[in-house]
Design a protein around this motif. Structure first.
Motif, PDB file in Angstrom:
ATOM      1  N   ALA A   1      12.973  95.718  82.792  1.00 42.20           N
ATOM      2  CA  ALA A   1      13.238  94.784  81.694  1.00 42.20           C
ATOM      3  C   ALA A   1      14.729  94.718  81.380  1.00 42.20           C
ATOM      4  CB  ALA A   1      12.450  95.196  80.457  1.00 42.20           C
ATOM      5  N   ASP A   2      15.390  95.880  81.335  1.00 41.46           N
ATOM      6  CA  ASP A   2      16.821  95.912  81.027  1.00 41.46           C
ATOM      7  C   ASP A   2      17.636  95.214  82.105  1.00 41.46           C
ATOM      8  OD1 ASP A   2      16.352  97.264  78.698  1.00 41.46           O
ATOM      9  OD2 ASP A   2      16.944  99.235  79.459  1.00 41.46           O
ATOM     10  N   THR A   3      17.261  95.439  83.370  1.00 44.16           N
ATOM     11  CA  THR A   3      18.015  94.853  84.475  1.00 44.16           C
ATOM     12  C   THR A   3      17.855  93.340  84.519  1.00 44.16           C
ATOM     13  OG1 THR A   3      17.740  96.879  85.777  1.00 44.16           O
ATOM     14  CG2 THR A   3      18.377  94.890  86.975  1.00 44.16           C
ATOM     15  N   VAL A   4      16.630  92.856  84.342  1.00 40.49           N
ATOM     16  CA  VAL A   4      16.397  91.408  84.341  1.00 40.49           C
ATOM     17  C   VAL A   4      17.125  90.755  83.179  1.00 40.49           C
ATOM     18  CG1 VAL A   4      14.646  89.627  84.036  1.00 40.49           C
ATOM     19  CG2 VAL A   4      14.206  91.542  85.570  1.00 40.49           C
ATOM     20  N   ARG A   5      17.075  91.404  82.009  1.00 46.46           N
ATOM     21  CA  ARG A   5      17.765  90.843  80.845  1.00 46.46           C
ATOM     22  C   ARG A   5      19.262  90.768  81.096  1.00 46.46           C
ATOM     23  NH1 ARG A   5      20.684  93.316  77.651  1.00 46.46           N
ATOM     24  NH2 ARG A   5      19.799  95.364  78.083  1.00 46.46           N
ATOM     25  N   ALA A   6      19.829  91.853  81.633  1.00 50.90           N
ATOM     26  CA  ALA A   6      21.275  91.873  81.864  1.00 50.90           C
ATOM     27  C   ALA A   6      21.688  90.840  82.909  1.00 50.90           C
ATOM     28  CB  ALA A   6      21.706  93.270  82.309  1.00 50.90           C
ATOM     29  N   ALA A   7      20.873  90.686  83.953  1.00 47.22           N
ATOM     30  CA  ALA A   7      21.193  89.712  84.996  1.00 47.22           C
ATOM     31  C   ALA A   7      21.141  88.292  84.449  1.00 47.22           C
ATOM     32  CB  ALA A   7      20.222  89.871  86.164  1.00 47.22           C
ATOM     33  N   ARG A   8      20.120  87.996  83.649  1.00 43.95           N
ATOM     34  CA  ARG A   8      19.988  86.655  83.076  1.00 43.95           C
ATOM     35  C   ARG A   8      21.145  86.368  82.122  1.00 43.95           C
ATOM     36  NH1 ARG A   8      14.210  85.249  81.071  1.00 43.95           N
ATOM     37  NH2 ARG A   8      13.972  85.020  83.313  1.00 43.95           N
ATOM     38  N   GLU A   9      21.523  87.379  81.340  1.00 46.84           N
ATOM     39  CA  GLU A   9      22.636  87.208  80.411  1.00 46.84           C
ATOM     40  C   GLU A   9      23.933  86.933  81.170  1.00 46.84           C
ATOM     41  OE1 GLU A   9      25.271  90.021  77.458  1.00 46.84           O
ATOM     42  OE2 GLU A   9      23.123  90.437  77.667  1.00 46.84           O
ATOM     43  N   ALA A  10      24.133  87.663  82.274  1.00 52.15           N
ATOM     44  CA  ALA A  10      25.348  87.472  83.069  1.00 52.15           C
ATOM     45  C   ALA A  10      25.417  86.055  83.629  1.00 52.15           C
ATOM     46  CB  ALA A  10      25.391  88.494  84.202  1.00 52.15           C
ATOM     47  N   LEU A  11      24.297  85.553  84.119  1.00 54.76           N
ATOM     48  CA  LEU A  11      24.272  84.195  84.669  1.00 54.76           C
ATOM     49  C   LEU A  11      24.483  83.159  83.581  1.00 54.76           C
ATOM     50  CD1 LEU A  11      21.350  84.515  87.251  1.00 54.76           C
ATOM     51  CD2 LEU A  11      23.800  84.412  87.716  1.00 54.76           C
ATOM     52  N   ASP A  12      23.855  83.362  82.430  1.00 49.87           N
ATOM     53  CA  ASP A  12      24.025  82.417  81.327  1.00 49.87           C
ATOM     54  C   ASP A  12      25.472  82.382  80.843  1.00 49.87           C
ATOM     55  OD1 ASP A  12      21.382  81.703  81.365  1.00 49.87           O
ATOM     56  OD2 ASP A  12      20.776  83.045  79.742  1.00 49.87           O
ATOM     57  N   GLY A  13      26.158  83.523  80.965  1.00 48.19           N
ATOM     58  CA  GLY A  13      27.516  83.605  80.451  1.00 48.19           C
ATOM     59  C   GLY A  13      28.571  83.000  81.348  1.00 48.19           C
ATOM     60  N   ILE A  14      28.228  82.728  82.614  1.00 44.88           N
ATOM     61  CA  ILE A  14      29.224  82.214  83.552  1.00 44.88           C
ATOM     62  C   ILE A  14      29.825  80.896  83.069  1.00 44.88           C
ATOM     63  CG2 ILE A  14      29.531  81.249  85.865  1.00 44.88           C
ATOM     64  CD1 ILE A  14      27.670  83.386  86.908  1.00 44.88           C
ATOM     65  N   ALA A  15      29.000  80.041  82.495  1.00 45.62           N
ATOM     66  CA  ALA A  15      29.494  78.745  82.021  1.00 45.62           C
ATOM     67  C   ALA A  15      30.542  78.910  80.919  1.00 45.62           C
ATOM     68  CB  ALA A  15      28.334  77.892  81.508  1.00 45.62           C
ATOM     69  N   THR A  16      30.507  80.033  80.227  1.00 44.96           N
ATOM     70  CA  THR A  16      31.471  80.291  79.161  1.00 44.96           C
ATOM     71  C   THR A  16      32.766  80.888  79.693  1.00 44.96           C
ATOM     72  OG1 THR A  16      29.725  80.617  77.515  1.00 44.96           O
ATOM     73  CG2 THR A  16      31.872  81.595  77.027  1.00 44.96           C
ATOM     74  N   THR A  17      32.657  81.823  80.640  1.00 45.91           N
ATOM     75  CA  THR A  17      33.841  82.574  81.075  1.00 45.91           C
ATOM     76  C   THR A  17      34.530  81.985  82.301  1.00 45.91           C
ATOM     77  OG1 THR A  17      32.493  84.051  82.474  1.00 45.91           O
ATOM     78  CG2 THR A  17      32.849  84.709  80.175  1.00 45.91           C
ATOM     79  N   LEU A  18      33.823  81.173  83.098  1.00 42.35           N
ATOM     80  CA  LEU A  18      34.406  80.627  84.322  1.00 42.35           C
ATOM     81  C   LEU A  18      34.861  79.184  84.090  1.00 42.35           C
ATOM     82  CD1 LEU A  18      35.125  80.802  87.286  1.00 42.35           C
ATOM     83  CD2 LEU A  18      32.752  80.268  87.850  1.00 42.35           C
ATOM     84  N   ALA A  19      36.152  78.972  84.142  1.00 41.76           N
ATOM     85  CA  ALA A  19      36.710  77.637  83.922  1.00 41.76           C
ATOM     86  C   ALA A  19      36.562  76.792  85.182  1.00 41.76           C
ATOM     87  CB  ALA A  19      38.177  77.742  83.528  1.00 41.76           C
ATOM     88  N   VAL A  20      36.023  75.593  85.031  1.00 45.44           N
ATOM     89  CA  VAL A  20      35.816  74.705  86.178  1.00 45.44           C
ATOM     90  C   VAL A  20      37.146  74.355  86.839  1.00 45.44           C
ATOM     91  CG1 VAL A  20      34.992  72.432  86.888  1.00 45.44           C
ATOM     92  CG2 VAL A  20      33.678  73.763  85.232  1.00 45.44           C
ATOM     93  N   ASP A  21      38.184  74.167  86.048  1.00 46.74           N
ATOM     94  CA  ASP A  21      39.496  73.853  86.615  1.00 46.74           C
ATOM     95  C   ASP A  21      40.000  74.973  87.514  1.00 46.74           C
ATOM     96  OD1 ASP A  21      39.503  71.443  85.328  1.00 46.74           O
ATOM     97  OD2 ASP A  21      40.833  72.064  83.697  1.00 46.74           O
ATOM     98  N   GLU A  22      39.772  76.221  87.093  1.00 47.23           N
ATOM     99  CA  GLU A  22      40.182  77.359  87.911  1.00 47.23           C
ATOM    100  C   GLU A  22      39.362  77.436  89.198  1.00 47.23           C
ATOM    101  OE1 GLU A  22      42.632  80.559  87.281  1.00 47.23           O
ATOM    102  OE2 GLU A  22      43.242  78.466  87.281  1.00 47.23           O
TER     103      GLU A  22
END
Length: 287
Positions: free
Chosen positions: A104-125
């Motif tokens: 449960a912890d691993t799936v939650r952390a993986a999903r959170e990491a994927l959801d967060g990419i849109a916030t931390t990864l700039a499309v221009d970069e």
């Protein structure tokens, strides 16, 4: 203040935003950020003094940490946390089965990491990084330990698109290769912390020779990010202290996939032909 026995981890793009900037915080401010990540939606019931007590610091440090993270103050951060913290995976933290809890912890952390990419990864970069790799006559890939698996995946994918790549596994060989790069080359570096000394030193050699350095890392501020020409930030929380987690590796592999698809669009027909050749080689190896 009532003692809390169970934390409600913050699972949102906000969490990704905070984790990507942990490297900018020190001492009491970092402790404040960790409290925010741990308490999540429970912040709605906590005052700035409560958070200060949990972090072992003063209320003024809580406000200062919030401002360093890009908020006007604690109240604005608390509202953001409450809005963005619905649980997506059933909580297994109270189970006695360690396997169920780990899953449960691993799936939650993986999903959170994927959801967060849109916030931390700039499309221009991302676009600029792909353009730099596309223009390079040679791409050196660097990464050690658990990042090495991401590097091998990236090397295979870039080669399948027709790029000349080199991914030395030995740190000394990697340093030598980086020191011999030219301004027409590029260096793709993968590092969870962005602070692995041998990797950062190799990246500095590459940048010093005029090569473009593209970094894939979990933190926006790090020695590697300071060295890189382009920094692609994506990562997840550590479930085991001192160990790069599955969540971060999944996030970094996702960045590699995004780079690959962007490169495919940039290179057009030559990349399509290279992919067809790669598919033929793979088919020949199957029984």
């Amino acid at each position: 203040m009532e003692e809390h026995s169970e934390f409600s981890p913050l699972e949102s793009q906000l969490a990704a935003h905070i984790r990507a900037r942990l490297g900018e915080l020190r001492g009491s401010e970092e402790r404040v950020a960790q409290v925010v990540l741990a308490r999540g939606a429970d912040l709605v019931g906590l005052s700035v003094s409560d958070v200060a007590e949990l972090a072992g610091t003063a209320p003024s440090s809580v406000v200062r940490a919030c401002q360093r993270l890009g908020f006007r103050g604690y109240q604005e951060l608390k509202i953001a946390a409450v809005r963005q913290a619905p649980a997506l995976v059933p909580d297994a933290s109270d189970t006695r089965d360690p396997a169920a809890r780990a899953l449960a912890d691993t799936v939650r952390a993986a999903r959170e990491a994927l959801d967060g990419i849109a916030t931390t990864l700039a499309v221009d970069e991302l676009r600029a990084a792909a353009g730099a790799l596309n223009a390079a006559d040679h791409v050196l890939l660097l990464g050690e330990a658990l990042s090495g698996a991401v590097v091998l995946d990236a090397a295979y994918r870039l080669r399948a698109l027709g790029l000349r790549t080199d991914a030395p596994a030995d740190p000394s060989t990697a340093q030598l290769a980086a020191a011999q790069l030219t301004p027409t080359a590029a260096c793709l570096v993968v590092s969870h912390t962005g602070a692995t000394r041998t990797v950062v030193d190799a990246a500095r050699h590459a940048r010093g020779n005029g090569a473009t350095v593209v970094a894939v890392t979990s933190y926006a501020r790090s020695p590697l990010a300071e060295t890189a020409t382009h920094t692609l930030v994506a990562g997840g929380q550590d479930l085991v202290f001192g160990l790069e987690t599955t969540a971060s590796r999944i996030a970094h592999l996702t960045v590699v996939d995004a780079l690959t698809l962007t490169l495919l669009a940039l290179r057009g027909e030559p990349a399509e032909r290279a992919l067809r050749r790669s598919a033929d080689v793979t088919a020949d190896q199957m029984y």
